[in-house]
Design a protein around this motif. Structure first.
Motif, mmCIF file in Angstrom:
data_model
loop_
_atom_site.group_PDB
_atom_site.id
_atom_site.type_symbol
_atom_site.label_atom_id
_atom_site.label_comp_id
_atom_site.label_asym_id
_atom_site.label_seq_id
_atom_site.Cartn_x
_atom_site.Cartn_y
_atom_site.Cartn_z
ATOM 1 N N LYS A 133 0.328 1.872 -10.097
ATOM 2 C CA LYS A 133 -0.156 1.148 -8.931
ATOM 3 C C LYS A 133 -1.669 1.005 -9.051
ATOM 4 O O LYS A 133 -2.421 1.872 -8.608
ATOM 5 C CB LYS A 133 0.226 1.874 -7.641
ATOM 6 N N PRO A 134 -2.139 -0.091 -9.681
ATOM 7 C CA PRO A 134 -3.581 -0.281 -9.857
ATOM 8 C C PRO A 134 -4.290 -0.409 -8.518
ATOM 9 O O PRO A 134 -3.802 -1.070 -7.598
ATOM 10 C CB PRO A 134 -3.678 -1.593 -10.646
ATOM 11 N N LEU A 135 -5.423 0.234 -8.422
ATOM 12 C CA LEU A 135 -6.228 0.174 -7.212
ATOM 13 C C LEU A 135 -7.668 -0.100 -7.587
ATOM 14 O O LEU A 135 -8.168 0.409 -8.593
ATOM 15 C CB LEU A 135 -6.155 1.496 -6.436
ATOM 16 N N GLY A 136 -8.353 -0.900 -6.756
ATOM 17 C CA GLY A 136 -9.758 -1.187 -6.997
ATOM 18 C C GLY A 136 -10.648 -0.056 -6.521
ATOM 19 O O GLY A 136 -10.203 0.888 -5.854
ATOM 20 N N LEU A 137 -11.919 -0.164 -6.860
ATOM 21 C CA LEU A 137 -12.887 0.848 -6.461
ATOM 22 C C LEU A 137 -12.991 0.915 -4.939
ATOM 23 O O LEU A 137 -13.011 -0.105 -4.257
ATOM 24 C CB LEU A 137 -14.261 0.522 -7.053
ATOM 25 N N GLY A 138 -13.029 2.127 -4.418
ATOM 26 C CA GLY A 138 -13.191 2.306 -2.979
ATOM 27 C C GLY A 138 -11.951 2.017 -2.171
ATOM 28 O O GLY A 138 -12.026 1.857 -0.944
#
Length: 215
Positions: free
Chosen positions: A29-34
């Motif tokens: 589950k890719p997640l962006g910064l913050g």
């Protein structure tokens, strides 16, 4: 089981490759910064990747996650049980953090993450200093210590190899593969590791993403 975070992170990539080598199915589950996704923040209260969830069990830190996966499924045992080999494997896992600090934290961050994802100029002076002064001693160190077997511990694949190889994918994305003339043993080692299906699946996806980004 869910692994939170982009595989562009060497730590996330390490977990994904380790799971693949163990034959443990995980969902990426890719997640962006913050990212403030509540499930992710429950697993990683400080917002660092990777985060991990297995049902009601949630934790962060790549080393904690791979130790969990190794205990969950006995074979193949990627963390040795022999005391000396186990200690050496953990040492190499920690050494990989040093490689990441140079390749990822200073070079990849300032040349790719900051300008491409954060919309701000990276510090090229830091990146260049890392490339010219900090990286070569690490490459020489590895060149001198990779055994004839091509494996860092027990003459077989272990966490040590997975951890150490992962940051080198980021060097590839920077257009800086290991110089085979200067470091022939290391170059062959990195190529062998990153061409394993456990790594290649993710590295190819990352490369395709960067190709689209540059188009």
């Amino acid at each position: 089981m869910i692994v939170y975070g982009s595989s562009m992170s060497p730590f996330v990539r390490k977990v994904l490759a380790f799971a693949a080598e163990k034959g443990v199915e995980v969902e990426s589950k890719p997640l962006g910064l913050g990212n403030t996704d509540p499930d992710f923040r429950e697993a990683s209260p400080f917002g660092k990747i990777p985060g991990f969830r297995d049902g009601d069990f949630a934790i962060s830190d790549s080393t904690a996650i791979v130790f969990y996966l190794d205990a969950l499924k006995a074979d193949p045992a990627l963390i040795p049980s022999d005391a000396k080999a186990r200690a050496r494997t953990i040492w190499w896992d920690e050494f990989a953090d040093t490689i990441f600090a140079v390749c990822g934290g200073k070079m990849f961050f300032n040349r790719i993450v900051a300008p491409k994802f954060l919309g701000r100029e990276g510090d090229e002076k830091i990146a260049a200093d890392a490339e010219c002064n900090e990286l070569p001693p690490l490459l020489r160190f590895l060149e001198e210590r990779i055994p004839d077997s091509g494996w860092l511990v027990e003459d077989r694949l272990t966490l040590a190899d997975i951890a150490v190889a992962s940051p080198f994918a980021n060097l590839r994305h920077l257009g800086l593969p290991v110089d085979a003339d200067a470091y022939p043993r290391l170059a062959a080692y990195v190529e062998k590791m990153l061409d394993r299906p456990s790594f290649k699946t993710w590295v190819d996806k990352e490369s395709a993403f960067f190709a689209r980004l540059a188009a």
